[in-house]
Design an enzyme around this catalytic site. Structure first.
Site, PDB file in Angstrom:
ATOM      1  N   ARG A  20      11.782  -6.461   5.931  1.00 38.45           N
ATOM      2  CA  ARG A  20      11.741  -5.016   6.229  1.00 38.45           C
ATOM      3  C   ARG A  20      12.095  -4.753   7.690  1.00 38.45           C
ATOM      4  O   ARG A  20      12.733  -3.754   8.015  1.00 38.45           O
ATOM      5  CB  ARG A  20      10.346  -4.461   5.919  1.00 38.45           C
ATOM      6  CG  ARG A  20      10.304  -2.946   6.036  1.00 38.45           C
ATOM      7  CD  ARG A  20       8.955  -2.368   5.713  1.00 38.45           C
ATOM      8  NE  ARG A  20       7.969  -2.705   6.733  1.00 38.45           N
ATOM      9  CZ  ARG A  20       6.689  -2.344   6.674  1.00 38.45           C
ATOM     10  NH1 ARG A  20       6.260  -1.658   5.635  1.00 38.45           N
ATOM     11  NH2 ARG A  20       5.852  -2.679   7.627  1.00 38.45           N
ATOM     12  N   ARG A  33      -0.964  -9.314  13.012  1.00 38.56           N
ATOM     13  CA  ARG A  33      -1.531  -8.293  12.107  1.00 38.56           C
ATOM     14  C   ARG A  33      -2.263  -8.968  10.949  1.00 38.56           C
ATOM     15  O   ARG A  33      -3.322  -8.519  10.529  1.00 38.56           O
ATOM     16  CB  ARG A  33      -0.414  -7.382  11.575  1.00 38.56           C
ATOM     17  CG  ARG A  33       0.075  -6.382  12.613  1.00 38.56           C
ATOM     18  CD  ARG A  33       1.489  -5.887  12.323  1.00 38.56           C
ATOM     19  NE  ARG A  33       1.628  -5.140  11.090  1.00 38.56           N
ATOM     20  CZ  ARG A  33       2.803  -4.928  10.492  1.00 38.56           C
ATOM     21  NH1 ARG A  33       3.928  -5.401  11.010  1.00 38.56           N
ATOM     22  NH2 ARG A  33       2.853  -4.243   9.378  1.00 38.56           N
ATOM     23  N   ARG A  83      10.439  -0.501  12.935  1.00 36.58           N
ATOM     24  CA  ARG A  83       9.034  -0.562  13.364  1.00 36.58           C
ATOM     25  C   ARG A  83       8.853  -1.662  14.407  1.00 36.58           C
ATOM     26  O   ARG A  83       9.217  -2.810  14.164  1.00 36.58           O
ATOM     27  CB  ARG A  83       8.121  -0.812  12.153  1.00 36.58           C
ATOM     28  CG  ARG A  83       7.669   0.488  11.505  1.00 36.58           C
ATOM     29  CD  ARG A  83       6.777   0.280  10.322  1.00 36.58           C
ATOM     30  NE  ARG A  83       5.548  -0.445  10.594  1.00 36.58           N
ATOM     31  CZ  ARG A  83       4.513  -0.486   9.754  1.00 36.58           C
ATOM     32  NH1 ARG A  83       4.576   0.171   8.589  1.00 36.58           N
ATOM     33  NH2 ARG A  83       3.442  -1.172  10.051  1.00 36.58           N
ATOM     34  N   ARG A 121     -10.305   0.282   7.632  1.00 35.73           N
ATOM     35  CA  ARG A 121      -9.848  -1.049   8.032  1.00 35.73           C
ATOM     36  C   ARG A 121     -10.935  -1.852   8.729  1.00 35.73           C
ATOM     37  O   ARG A 121     -10.692  -2.972   9.147  1.00 35.73           O
ATOM     38  CB  ARG A 121      -8.700  -0.867   9.032  1.00 35.73           C
ATOM     39  CG  ARG A 121      -7.345  -1.229   8.485  1.00 35.73           C
ATOM     40  CD  ARG A 121      -6.365  -0.943   9.615  1.00 35.73           C
ATOM     41  NE  ARG A 121      -5.148  -1.644   9.445  1.00 35.73           N
ATOM     42  CZ  ARG A 121      -4.072  -1.142   8.854  1.00 35.73           C
ATOM     43  NH1 ARG A 121      -4.074   0.055   8.334  1.00 35.73           N
ATOM     44  NH2 ARG A 121      -2.974  -1.861   8.781  1.00 35.73           N
ATOM     45  N   LYS A 129       0.830  -1.212   0.000  1.00 35.06           N
ATOM     46  CA  LYS A 129       0.000   0.000   0.000  1.00 35.06           C
ATOM     47  C   LYS A 129       0.867   1.266   0.000  1.00 35.06           C
ATOM     48  O   LYS A 129       0.635   2.184  -0.787  1.00 35.06           O
ATOM     49  CB  LYS A 129      -0.926   0.026   1.233  1.00 35.06           C
ATOM     50  CG  LYS A 129      -1.879  -1.165   1.312  1.00 35.06           C
ATOM     51  CD  LYS A 129      -2.823  -1.059   2.498  1.00 35.06           C
ATOM     52  CE  LYS A 129      -2.161  -1.149   3.859  1.00 35.06           C
ATOM     53  NZ  LYS A 129      -1.567  -2.459   4.181  1.00 35.06           N
TER      54      LYS A 129
HETATM   55  P1  AP5 Z   1       4.657  -1.556   1.967  1.00 30.22           P
HETATM   56  O1  AP5 Z   1       4.463  -0.746   0.749  1.00 30.22           O
HETATM   57  O2  AP5 Z   1       5.217  -0.881   3.183  1.00 30.22           O
HETATM   58  O3  AP5 Z   1       3.300  -2.323   2.351  1.00 30.22           O
HETATM   59  P2  AP5 Z   1       2.093  -1.839   3.215  1.00 30.22           P
HETATM   60  O4  AP5 Z   1       0.907  -2.564   2.710  1.00 30.22           O
HETATM   61  O5  AP5 Z   1       2.036  -0.332   3.252  1.00 30.22           O
HETATM   62  O6  AP5 Z   1       2.577  -2.452   4.616  1.00 30.22           O
HETATM   63  P3  AP5 Z   1       2.485  -1.896   6.088  1.00 30.22           P
HETATM   64  O7  AP5 Z   1       3.244  -2.854   6.950  1.00 30.22           O
HETATM   65  O8  AP5 Z   1       2.909  -0.480   6.182  1.00 30.22           O
HETATM   66  O9  AP5 Z   1       0.943  -2.066   6.302  1.00 30.22           O
HETATM   67  P4  AP5 Z   1       0.153  -2.143   7.578  1.00 30.22           P
HETATM   68  O10 AP5 Z   1      -1.230  -2.132   7.054  1.00 30.22           O
HETATM   69  O11 AP5 Z   1       0.487  -3.269   8.490  1.00 30.22           O
HETATM   70  O12 AP5 Z   1       0.671  -0.870   8.369  1.00 30.22           O
HETATM   71  P5  AP5 Z   1       0.024   0.514   8.749  1.00 30.22           P
HETATM   72  O13 AP5 Z   1       1.127   1.464   8.937  1.00 30.22           O
HETATM   73  O14 AP5 Z   1      -1.101   0.863   7.847  1.00 30.22           O
HETATM   74  O15 AP5 Z   1       5.550  -2.812   1.575  1.00 30.22           O
HETATM   75  C1  AP5 Z   1       5.985  -3.738   2.541  1.00 30.22           C
HETATM   76  C2  AP5 Z   1       7.369  -4.248   2.166  1.00 30.22           C
HETATM   77  O16 AP5 Z   1       7.278  -4.991   0.953  1.00 30.22           O
HETATM   78  C3  AP5 Z   1       8.378  -3.113   1.900  1.00 30.22           C
HETATM   79  O17 AP5 Z   1       9.632  -3.501   2.366  1.00 30.22           O
HETATM   80  C4  AP5 Z   1       8.368  -2.988   0.362  1.00 30.22           C
HETATM   81  O18 AP5 Z   1       9.583  -2.518  -0.128  1.00 30.22           O
HETATM   82  C5  AP5 Z   1       8.090  -4.414  -0.056  1.00 30.22           C
HETATM   83  N1  AP5 Z   1       7.343  -4.519  -1.315  1.00 30.22           N
HETATM   84  C6  AP5 Z   1       6.334  -3.710  -1.756  1.00 30.22           C
HETATM   85  N2  AP5 Z   1       5.876  -4.147  -2.955  1.00 30.22           N
HETATM   86  C7  AP5 Z   1       6.614  -5.249  -3.266  1.00 30.22           C
HETATM   87  C8  AP5 Z   1       6.616  -6.150  -4.390  1.00 30.22           C
HETATM   88  N3  AP5 Z   1       5.774  -5.994  -5.418  1.00 30.22           N
HETATM   89  N4  AP5 Z   1       7.496  -7.167  -4.392  1.00 30.22           N
HETATM   90  C9  AP5 Z   1       8.376  -7.331  -3.322  1.00 30.22           C
HETATM   91  N5  AP5 Z   1       8.420  -6.506  -2.249  1.00 30.22           N
HETATM   92  C10 AP5 Z   1       7.546  -5.488  -2.224  1.00 30.22           C
HETATM   93  O19 AP5 Z   1      -0.652   0.163  10.177  1.00 30.22           O
HETATM   94  C11 AP5 Z   1       0.144  -0.164  11.311  1.00 30.22           C
HETATM   95  C12 AP5 Z   1      -0.751  -0.304  12.534  1.00 30.22           C
HETATM   96  O20 AP5 Z   1      -1.414   0.955  12.795  1.00 30.22           O
HETATM   97  C13 AP5 Z   1      -1.907  -1.309  12.426  1.00 30.22           C
HETATM   98  O21 AP5 Z   1      -1.494  -2.630  12.752  1.00 30.22           O
HETATM   99  C14 AP5 Z   1      -2.906  -0.737  13.433  1.00 30.22           C
HETATM  100  O22 AP5 Z   1      -2.540  -1.054  14.760  1.00 30.22           O
HETATM  101  C15 AP5 Z   1      -2.737   0.774  13.262  1.00 30.22           C
HETATM  102  N6  AP5 Z   1      -3.665   1.339  12.265  1.00 30.22           N
HETATM  103  C16 AP5 Z   1      -3.324   1.960  11.093  1.00 30.22           C
HETATM  104  N7  AP5 Z   1      -4.421   2.345  10.414  1.00 30.22           N
HETATM  105  C17 AP5 Z   1      -5.490   1.956  11.177  1.00 30.22           C
HETATM  106  C18 AP5 Z   1      -6.891   2.037  10.988  1.00 30.22           C
HETATM  107  N8  AP5 Z   1      -7.412   2.594   9.882  1.00 30.22           N
HETATM  108  N9  AP5 Z   1      -7.693   1.516  11.958  1.00 30.22           N
HETATM  109  C19 AP5 Z   1      -7.172   0.962  13.082  1.00 30.22           C
HETATM  110  N10 AP5 Z   1      -5.842   0.845  13.308  1.00 30.22           N
HETATM  111  C20 AP5 Z   1      -5.005   1.332  12.363  1.00 30.22           C
END
Ligand code: AP5
Length: 191
Positions: free
Chosen positions: A129, A146, A135, A90, A14
């Site tokens: 990562r 997660r 993180r 979410r 994402k």
């Molecule tokens: P990346 O692009 O970072 O993926 P992502 O989907 O953004 O992953 P996140 O870990 O950031 O998602 P998340 O949903 O767990 O975290 P968030 O910060 O939203 O890519 C991941 C890795 O893969 C990178 O190293 C990248 O280089 C690699 N990659 C990308 N594309 C690739 C490809 N095609 N091939 C190979 N490698 C690739 O949320 C964190 C926490 O915050 C949650 O757990 C929750 O506690 C809280 N939170 C956030 N939003 C909410 C909400 N709306 N409601 C409630 N709690 C929330």
């Protein structure tokens, strides 16, 4: 307005694809995860509450998140061409709240991009990562939590957008540029 929800399990790409979308379509980006991490870094009360949930791989309560989105929209609508919502909604309650907030500005979600990536690939990406990201939720135990929280609480959001006619499924495995090309086709179809 062009309003894009970029959706998918943890590690589905994402954040990576949001960066590409921002450049190509000149949209404002909101990542609820980044906003919460900023609150933690700056030692706010909201940050302390968020950290308790994030370190366990759980979701932060809906009312906190919806409040953040409400104030973001209040500041930005009218000034931007559109918004990329990254990591939000979410839960179905968040999706309903977003629809209602956007409708008060006479707009709506244009498309929901659902990045589909198998669990084993998510785990590999996030463990890798975690070696450098700093993180606190990028460790094997929390990553697995997660993913299971995603399957139980977040996946139903797909159905919400399917019923709303906004769902675009995108295969999220392979070269980042090739995935982005598929994303652009889905976005251009609603522009
Ligand atoms: P990346 O692009 O970072 O993926 P992502 O989907 O953004 O992953 P996140 O870990 O950031 O998602 P998340 O949903 O767990 O975290 P968030 O910060 O939203 O890519 C991941 C890795 O893969 C990178 O190293 C990248 O280089 C690699 N990659 C990308 N594309 C690739 C490809 N095609 N091939 C190979 N490698 C690739 O949320 C964190 C926490 O915050 C949650 O757990 C929750 O506690 C809280 N939170 C956030 N939003 C909410 C909400 N709306 N409601 C409630 N709690 C929330």
């Amino acid at each position: 307005m062009l309003n894009i929800v970029i959706f998918g399990p943890p590690g589905s790409g994402k954040g990576t694809q949001s960066e590409n979308l921002i450049k190509k379509y000149e949209l404002e980006h909101i990542s609820t995860g980044d906003l919460l991490r900023h609150e933690i870094e700056t030692n706010t009360q909201l940050g302390a509450l968020a950290k308790k949930h994030m370190d366990k791989g759980e979701l932060v309560p809906d009312e906190v998140i919806i409040g953040m989105i409400d104030s973001f929209l209040d500041k930005n609508i009218g000034k931007v061409k559109g918004v990329i919502f990254d990591g939000f909604p979410r839960t179905v309650a968040q999706a309903e709240a977003l629809k209602s907030l956007l409708s008060s500005y006479k707009t709506d979600v244009s498309v929901m991009l659902n990045l589909e990536v198998p669990d084993a690939e998510l785990l590999t990406r996030l463990i890798e990562r975690g070696k450098t990201s700093g993180r606190s939720d990028d460790n094997e135990e929390t990553i697995k939590k997660r993913i299971s929280v995603y399957n139980a609480q977040t996946k139903p959001v797909i159905d919400f957008y399917k019923k709303d006619g906004k769902l675009a499924n995108i295969k999220g495995v392979g070269a980042i540029d090739a995935i982005f090309a598929e994303i652009c086709k889905a976005v251009d179809a609603v522009k």
